[in-house]
Design an enzyme around this catalytic site. Structure first.
Site, mmCIF file in Angstrom:
data_model
loop_
_atom_site.group_PDB
_atom_site.id
_atom_site.type_symbol
_atom_site.label_atom_id
_atom_site.label_comp_id
_atom_site.label_asym_id
_atom_site.label_seq_id
_atom_site.Cartn_x
_atom_site.Cartn_y
_atom_site.Cartn_z
ATOM 1 N N HIS A 203 0.829 -1.211 0.000
ATOM 2 C CA HIS A 203 0.000 0.000 0.000
ATOM 3 C C HIS A 203 0.858 1.254 0.000
ATOM 4 O O HIS A 203 0.496 2.272 -0.576
ATOM 5 C CB HIS A 203 -0.953 -0.007 1.197
ATOM 6 C CG HIS A 203 -2.168 -0.844 0.942
ATOM 7 N ND1 HIS A 203 -2.913 -1.409 1.937
ATOM 8 C CD2 HIS A 203 -2.759 -1.190 -0.216
ATOM 9 C CE1 HIS A 203 -3.910 -2.075 1.392
ATOM 10 N NE2 HIS A 203 -3.836 -1.962 0.093
ATOM 11 N N ARG A 310 -10.247 -10.582 -11.044
ATOM 12 C CA ARG A 310 -9.897 -11.750 -10.201
ATOM 13 C C ARG A 310 -10.652 -11.597 -8.890
ATOM 14 O O ARG A 310 -10.334 -10.706 -8.097
ATOM 15 C CB ARG A 310 -8.401 -11.751 -9.895
ATOM 16 C CG ARG A 310 -7.485 -12.024 -11.076
ATOM 17 C CD ARG A 310 -6.048 -12.049 -10.580
ATOM 18 N NE ARG A 310 -5.125 -12.580 -11.557
ATOM 19 C CZ ARG A 310 -4.336 -11.814 -12.315
ATOM 20 N NH1 ARG A 310 -4.392 -10.508 -12.223
ATOM 21 N NH2 ARG A 310 -3.503 -12.374 -13.175
ATOM 22 N N ARG A 346 -14.154 -13.341 -13.340
ATOM 23 C CA ARG A 346 -13.677 -14.721 -13.251
ATOM 24 C C ARG A 346 -14.154 -15.315 -11.932
ATOM 25 O O ARG A 346 -14.018 -14.680 -10.882
ATOM 26 C CB ARG A 346 -12.161 -14.758 -13.318
ATOM 27 C CG ARG A 346 -11.652 -16.191 -13.237
ATOM 28 C CD ARG A 346 -10.178 -16.265 -13.395
ATOM 29 N NE ARG A 346 -9.485 -15.820 -12.199
ATOM 30 C CZ ARG A 346 -8.158 -15.737 -12.122
ATOM 31 N NH1 ARG A 346 -7.422 -16.035 -13.164
ATOM 32 N NH2 ARG A 346 -7.585 -15.344 -11.011
ATOM 33 N N GLU A 445 -5.770 -22.426 -19.733
ATOM 34 C CA GLU A 445 -4.576 -22.306 -18.883
ATOM 35 C C GLU A 445 -3.832 -23.617 -18.750
ATOM 36 O O GLU A 445 -2.810 -23.687 -18.065
ATOM 37 C CB GLU A 445 -4.978 -21.859 -17.476
ATOM 38 C CG GLU A 445 -5.777 -20.583 -17.449
ATOM 39 C CD GLU A 445 -6.004 -20.091 -16.037
ATOM 40 O OE1 GLU A 445 -5.208 -19.281 -15.565
ATOM 41 O OE2 GLU A 445 -6.997 -20.527 -15.406
ATOM 42 N N ASN A 468 -0.068 -17.040 -17.748
ATOM 43 C CA ASN A 468 0.730 -17.252 -16.528
ATOM 44 C C ASN A 468 0.708 -18.739 -16.169
ATOM 45 O O ASN A 468 1.730 -19.333 -15.841
ATOM 46 C CB ASN A 468 0.171 -16.448 -15.348
ATOM 47 C CG ASN A 468 0.102 -14.970 -15.643
ATOM 48 O OD1 ASN A 468 0.760 -14.510 -16.557
ATOM 49 N ND2 ASN A 468 -0.688 -14.240 -14.890
ATOM 50 N N ASP A 469 -0.498 -19.304 -16.223
ATOM 51 C CA ASP A 469 -0.614 -20.727 -15.909
ATOM 52 C C ASP A 469 -0.302 -21.617 -17.109
ATOM 53 O O ASP A 469 0.250 -22.708 -16.944
ATOM 54 C CB ASP A 469 -2.018 -21.039 -15.376
ATOM 55 C CG ASP A 469 -2.107 -20.701 -13.899
ATOM 56 O OD1 ASP A 469 -1.187 -21.072 -13.152
ATOM 57 O OD2 ASP A 469 -3.088 -20.060 -13.486
ATOM 58 N N ARG A 479 5.500 -21.316 -11.469
ATOM 59 C CA ARG A 479 5.612 -19.889 -11.789
ATOM 60 C C ARG A 479 6.122 -19.054 -10.621
ATOM 61 O O ARG A 479 6.430 -17.888 -10.789
ATOM 62 C CB ARG A 479 4.267 -19.347 -12.309
ATOM 63 C CG ARG A 479 3.136 -19.426 -11.329
ATOM 64 C CD ARG A 479 1.784 -19.164 -11.993
ATOM 65 N NE ARG A 479 1.268 -17.836 -11.737
ATOM 66 C CZ ARG A 479 0.021 -17.457 -11.953
ATOM 67 N NH1 ARG A 479 -0.857 -18.308 -12.473
ATOM 68 N NH2 ARG A 479 -0.377 -16.246 -11.683
ATOM 69 N N CYS A 516 -5.124 -12.855 -21.227
ATOM 70 C CA CYS A 516 -5.097 -11.996 -20.040
ATOM 71 C C CYS A 516 -3.941 -12.303 -19.086
ATOM 72 O O CYS A 516 -3.921 -11.821 -17.965
ATOM 73 C CB CYS A 516 -6.424 -12.089 -19.296
ATOM 74 S SG CYS A 516 -6.753 -13.724 -18.643
#
Ligand code: PEP
Ligand code: MG
Length: 594
Positions: A203, A310, A346, A445, A468-469, A479, A516
């Protein structure tokens, strides 16, 4: 970097870290030490228990008021969404599990409340710090910040902010800086800051970006080695702090800063323009969001909508899971904020390192291959139905699409759709409105899904490739494991063929195929993806202006040639080389800062 000869004690030295907020600044250091409060430890009599608990509640109220003030002050300087960071701080203050635990300790062990709070906070901080997920790990520093504030009320230690009486514009150096301290930085006197620890997702760094303060984190021990008053130059692009910068260095950085400013102005001017290649092919650029509060980034960075919401973070960062109504309100609000621009929600992708402690029922030796994402949802149908109903109900308030993660077989898709159908029927019986034609897609994925993309395409409305997957499962490379990071190759010809196969299956069935994963935001790889046939890219919003800039410099025909070469290549390294050359040729200016 060149340095001119200087007095021995004035030699230039460089501290390297991670640039988390762009910009360059120059000024004297102000080193702030860690804020330490001595927590007293003592036992209390039984008749002191109630007053002690009362004192705790008063300290919570006082902290809340204090945070409210910081939030108000901040909201005059940054976007409302960033000031909202303190909402999550306030939620910590209302966290019943933590409050109950502190009260319980005071009552059961008859210890002073400051000690009880310290023990409880430390327990949660250690648990959060042990989590693999960066986002959750950062919540540990939020909790530390809040506990510090409550403690200082309990102990009536209201020592002044060390930065209150800064005499001249300075660069702040600390081991760690709390978000609430950062929020109060005065742009007139704080030029930028750097810390020994920290990450791009904390943050504190999010605030630095919205306050447009150059910042560097991860400097290891700089706060011990630097002294207040020493002259510094801070490079928030490259992630460095330079002590005693030479004239040559100052000159080089002056040029760099001018260049960045000009380029940033150029990128901002793209916001309203479409993602279109030189030969008029439209590329839709969307934003990935992890939190409802990020929805403002869609406009800020010129995205066409949200290509991936997500939702698991709604479940991870709370002590109680959001029920259907709360989820409905969240999705409805995001859809309303987007004003009928697309919102792809998703469904829950819990599992591996994104698993709330409350749901960890058994250890898995291979969690990435275990009960994750759609598999988890199909094994926890009540929870899944609750989310599906909330999404369906929200679908009348915007242009909502529903996306299932990690589908690896047609049966999983059918099982999920069966539940969706049950939810539709229930809502109909309950007279609750929903979009009967909501579009449903799957993430591609896994190699298995990519290879049966033709069969899947007949039963869904769209595909979204999660690279990514897909790379993780396609190349068998964890990953998150830095020891095999060199094998995690987005340009591996095997991965490119899986992508290509998916695109072709989508085309044959006449359904859109988006992408994505992080790949969508790498400027070097964007021409390749477009050449392979991708027309919808969704990525982290701040990357969109750069991707759009590149798209607008690109000819589809050239990108297609690049993709053909890549598919025929034997190694990922060769493809990466070709992609770099291609990007450098069409957009040489992107080399700066990327
Ligand atoms: C992906 O796998 O590419 C993806 C977008 O999903 P996540 O990163 O959330 O697993
Ligand atoms: Mg994924």
């Amino acid at each position: 970097m060149a340095s001119v000869s200087r007095e021995p004690d004035q030699a230039e030295s460089i501290f390297r870290g991670i640039g988390v907020s762009p910009g360059v600044c120059q000024g004297p250091a102000v080193v702030v030490g860690p804020r330490v409060l001595k927590i007293p430890e003592y036992r209390i009599e039984s008749h002191d228990v109630a007053p002690e608990v009362q004192r705790f509640k008063q300290a919570l109220v006082a902290t809340r008021e204090e945070l409210q003030k910081i939030k108000q002050e901040l909201s005059q300087r940054v976007e409302a969404s960033e000031a909202g960071i303190f909402e999550s701080h306030m939620l910590v203050l209302e966290d019943q599990a933590i409050i109950d635990e502190v009260v319980h300790l005071v009552e059961k062990e008859q210890i002073n409340v400051a000690l009880a709070l310290d023990r409880t906070a430390q327990k949660y901080i250690s648990a959060l710090e042990a989590v693999k997920d960066d986002y959750l790990r950062e919540r540990a520093s939020d909790l530390r910040d809040i506990a510090f504030r409550v403690h200082s009320h309990l102990l009536s230690d209201r020592s002044d902010n060390p930065l209150d009486d800064l005499q001249e514009p300075s660069i702040i150096i600390g081991h760690d800086l709390s978000p609430s301290m950062t929020a109060l930085f005065d742009r007139e006197t704080v030029l930028g800051f750097a810390t020994d620890v920290g990450s791009p997702t904390s943050h504190t760094t999010i605030l630095a970006r919205s306050l447009q303060l150059p910042a560097v984190v991860g400097l290891h021990d700089a706060s011990h080695r630097l002294k207040s008053g020493q002259p510094l130059l801070l490079d928030g692009y490259g992630g460095a702090v330079i002590l005693h910068p030479s004239k040559q260095t100052l000159y080089e950085y002056g040029n760099l800063q001018r260049h960045h400013r000009d380029f940033a102005d150029e990128l901002t001017s793209l916001r309203e323009l479409p993602g279109q290649t030189l030969d008029s092919e439209t590329i839709r650029l969307m934003a990935n969001i992890d939190h409802p509060k990020e929805v403002g980034d869609v406009d800020r960075f010129g995205a066409e909508g949200v290509g991936l919401f997500r939702t698991e973070y709604l479940f991870l960062n709370c002590t109680e899971f959001p029920d259907e109504e709360r989820q409905y309100q969240t999705y409805r609000q995001v859809a309303a904020d987007l004003e009928r621009r697309p919102l792809i929600i998703r469904t829950l992708d819990l599992g591996t390192d994104k698993m709330p402690a409350a749901l960890t029922q058994f250890e898995e030796s291979n969690p990435a291959l275990g009960v994750r994402a759609i598999r988890f949802c199909l094994q926890h149908q009540d929870m899944f139905k609750c989310q599906l109903r909330a999404i369906l109900r929200a679908s009348v308030h915007g242009q909502i699409y529903l996306l299932y993660p990690l589908i690896s077989s047609i049966q999983e898709l059918r099982d999920a759709n069966q539940l969706l159908e049950t939810c539709r029927q229930e809502l109909q019986r309950e007279n609750l409105p929903f979009d009967g034609k909501i579009k449903v897609g799957v993430m591609i994925e896994t190699p298995a899904a990519a290879m049966i993309a033709d069969a899947l395409a007949r039963e869904v409305d769209f595909f979204s490739i999660g690279t990514n997957d897909l790379i993780q499962y396609g190349a068998a490379v964890d990953r998150t494991n830095e020891r095999v990071a060199h094998l995690y190759e987005p340009t591996h010809p095997g991965i490119l063929r899986l992508i290509r196969h998916t695109i072709q299956a989508g085309r044959q069935a006449d359904i859109p195929v988006g992408l994505c994963g992080e790949m969508a935001g790498y400027p070097t790889l964007v021409p390749l993806l477009i050449g392979l046939g991708i027309r919808h890219l969704s990525t982290s919003a701040p990357l969109i202006p750069t991707v759009k800039h590149l798209v607008r410099k690109l000819k589809l025909t050239q990108a297609q040639e690049l993709a053909e070469q890549a598919l025929a290549a034997q190694s990922g390294g060769k493809v990466m080389e070709a992609c770099r050359e291609f990007t450098a040729r069409i957009a040489p200016e992107l080399d700066i800062g990327h």
